[in-house]
Motif scaffolding. Structure first.
Motif, mmCIF file in Angstrom:
data_model
loop_
_atom_site.group_PDB
_atom_site.id
_atom_site.type_symbol
_atom_site.label_atom_id
_atom_site.label_comp_id
_atom_site.label_asym_id
_atom_site.label_seq_id
_atom_site.Cartn_x
_atom_site.Cartn_y
_atom_site.Cartn_z
ATOM 1 N N ILE A 161 0.862 -1.090 -0.097
ATOM 2 C CA ILE A 161 -0.141 -0.040 -0.029
ATOM 3 C C ILE A 161 1.037 1.228 -0.173
ATOM 4 C CG2 ILE A 161 -0.193 -0.005 2.341
ATOM 5 C CD1 ILE A 161 -3.039 1.254 2.260
ATOM 6 N N ILE A 162 0.777 2.086 -0.758
ATOM 7 C CA ILE A 162 1.546 3.121 -1.179
ATOM 8 C C ILE A 162 0.764 4.493 -0.479
ATOM 9 C CG2 ILE A 162 2.884 2.537 -2.962
ATOM 10 C CD1 ILE A 162 1.272 4.433 -4.772
ATOM 11 N N TYR A 163 1.287 5.383 0.053
ATOM 12 C CA TYR A 163 0.789 6.769 0.444
ATOM 13 C C TYR A 163 1.594 7.879 -0.248
ATOM 14 C CZ TYR A 163 -0.038 10.836 3.401
ATOM 15 O OH TYR A 163 -0.265 12.144 3.842
ATOM 16 N N VAL A 164 1.007 8.879 -0.991
ATOM 17 C CA VAL A 164 1.879 9.754 -1.579
ATOM 18 C C VAL A 164 2.373 10.927 -0.759
ATOM 19 C CG1 VAL A 164 1.744 11.230 -3.724
ATOM 20 C CG2 VAL A 164 0.577 9.049 -3.875
ATOM 21 N N LEU A 165 3.604 11.126 -0.643
ATOM 22 C CA LEU A 165 4.015 12.376 0.124
ATOM 23 C C LEU A 165 4.275 13.264 -0.461
ATOM 24 C CD1 LEU A 165 7.351 10.663 1.601
ATOM 25 C CD2 LEU A 165 5.346 11.271 2.858
ATOM 26 N N GLY B 20 -0.630 1.521 -11.341
ATOM 27 C CA GLY B 20 -1.616 0.358 -11.733
ATOM 28 C C GLY B 20 -0.916 -1.025 -11.449
ATOM 29 N N PHE B 21 -2.076 -1.966 -11.497
ATOM 30 C CA PHE B 21 -1.512 -3.457 -11.388
ATOM 31 C C PHE B 21 -2.396 -4.392 -12.537
ATOM 32 C CE2 PHE B 21 -4.871 -3.008 -8.171
ATOM 33 C CZ PHE B 21 -5.552 -4.136 -8.558
ATOM 34 N N ILE C 116 -5.774 -2.418 -13.687
ATOM 35 C CA ILE C 116 -6.519 -1.642 -12.766
ATOM 36 C C ILE C 116 -5.694 -0.470 -12.492
ATOM 37 C CG2 ILE C 116 -7.682 -1.488 -10.550
ATOM 38 C CD1 ILE C 116 -8.865 -3.519 -12.379
ATOM 39 N N SER C 117 -5.926 0.861 -13.169
ATOM 40 C CA SER C 117 -4.876 1.871 -12.921
ATOM 41 C C SER C 117 -5.618 2.970 -12.253
ATOM 42 C CB SER C 117 -4.427 2.237 -14.299
ATOM 43 O OG SER C 117 -5.387 2.820 -15.206
ATOM 44 N N GLN C 118 -4.846 4.096 -11.759
ATOM 45 C CA GLN C 118 -5.406 5.223 -10.936
ATOM 46 C C GLN C 118 -4.142 6.323 -10.966
ATOM 47 O OE1 GLN C 118 -8.364 5.692 -9.543
ATOM 48 N NE2 GLN C 118 -7.980 7.700 -9.020
ATOM 49 N N PHE D 143 -3.016 4.169 -2.604
ATOM 50 C CA PHE D 143 -3.377 2.959 -3.534
ATOM 51 C C PHE D 143 -2.604 1.812 -2.951
ATOM 52 C CE2 PHE D 143 -3.401 0.683 -7.559
ATOM 53 C CZ PHE D 143 -4.642 0.889 -8.042
ATOM 54 N N VAL D 144 -3.567 0.430 -3.328
ATOM 55 C CA VAL D 144 -3.006 -0.811 -2.996
ATOM 56 C C VAL D 144 -2.891 -1.554 -3.985
ATOM 57 C CG1 VAL D 144 -3.857 -2.793 -1.741
ATOM 58 C CG2 VAL D 144 -4.486 -0.414 -0.980
#
Length: 218
Positions: free
Chosen positions: A115-119, A126-127, A135-137, A145-146
């Motif tokens: 899981i990422i948190y944008v600093l 995406g994955f 699945i992208s965002q 995002f996970v």
């Protein structure tokens, strides 16, 4: 008969979920003795008398790392190899810094969900599922995002400014397999006839890719 089969499936699912990730610790702590010659699934414990606060501390994620790679990104891990106190605790972190147009190339983590948190900055992430669905965002500062365990995924900075994320994993040593590096820089080498057949390219193209991905000589 059907009810028994259903019960067996439910029991199997419960057992699988119980052992799907790093097992729970059976003691207060088990600081990794990384110098031990004994090999186990994880690391053997350091003698508790020798444990110090340094075994639980790491300052490596506090500041952006110096990006010096052809893909324009740098991953700084904070796993059990850097923090011995994480042994048996089933968690770890990483920091990923991106230059403008930087990429964390397609890769997998075989032993953990991420899981990422944008600093700071903005990333296109995406994955790809096993059904070959992307699945992208686009994620921005403060967003999350996970990436499900073991699925191929990537992060790309398409902005004009640097970007950074903190990644968390439900494993003390998630492992990373970069798809391109795994296939084109393995030792011993993956046979050319495997790569040419899989990617529908010629030997010259394979050699060109290998030369670009080969570690730089110092």
């Amino acid at each position: 008969m059907e009810s028994k089969a259903l019960a067996c499936l439910l029991i199997f699912a419960a057992i699988y979920n119980a052992f799907a990730y790093d097992p729970d610790s059976l003691q207060d702590l088990c600081v990794a003795n990384t110098s031990s010659s004994i090999k186990v699934n994880g690391f053997v414990c350091k003698a508790e008398a020798n444990v110090t606060s340094a075994d639980f501390f790491f300052a490596g994620l506090a500041k952006p790392g110096k990006v010096n790679s052809s893909v324009g990104s740098l991953v700084t891990g904070a796993n059990v190899e850097k923090i011995p106190g994480l042994n048996t605790l089933g968690i770890s972190l990483a920091r990923i810094d991106f230059e403008p147009d930087g990429l964390n190339p397609p890769h997998t983590h075989p032993r953990a969900t991420e899981i990422i948190y944008v600093l700071e900055g903005e990333l296109d992430v995406g994955f790809i599922t096993t059904a070959n669905k992307l699945i992208s965002q686009t994620v921005k500062q403060g967003e999350i995002f996970v990436f499900p365990r073991a699925l191929v995924h990537f992060q790309k900075n398409n902005g004009k400014k640097s970007a950074s994320v903190i990644s968390a994993f439900n494993g003390q040593l998630p492992g990373t397999q970069s798809i391109a590096l795994t296939l084109f820089t393995a030792t011993p080498e993956v046979p050319d006839n495997v790569l040419t057949k899989a990617f529908q390219i010629g030997t010259k193209e394979v050699d060109k890719i290998k030369s670009k991905l080969a570690p730089k000589k110092t």
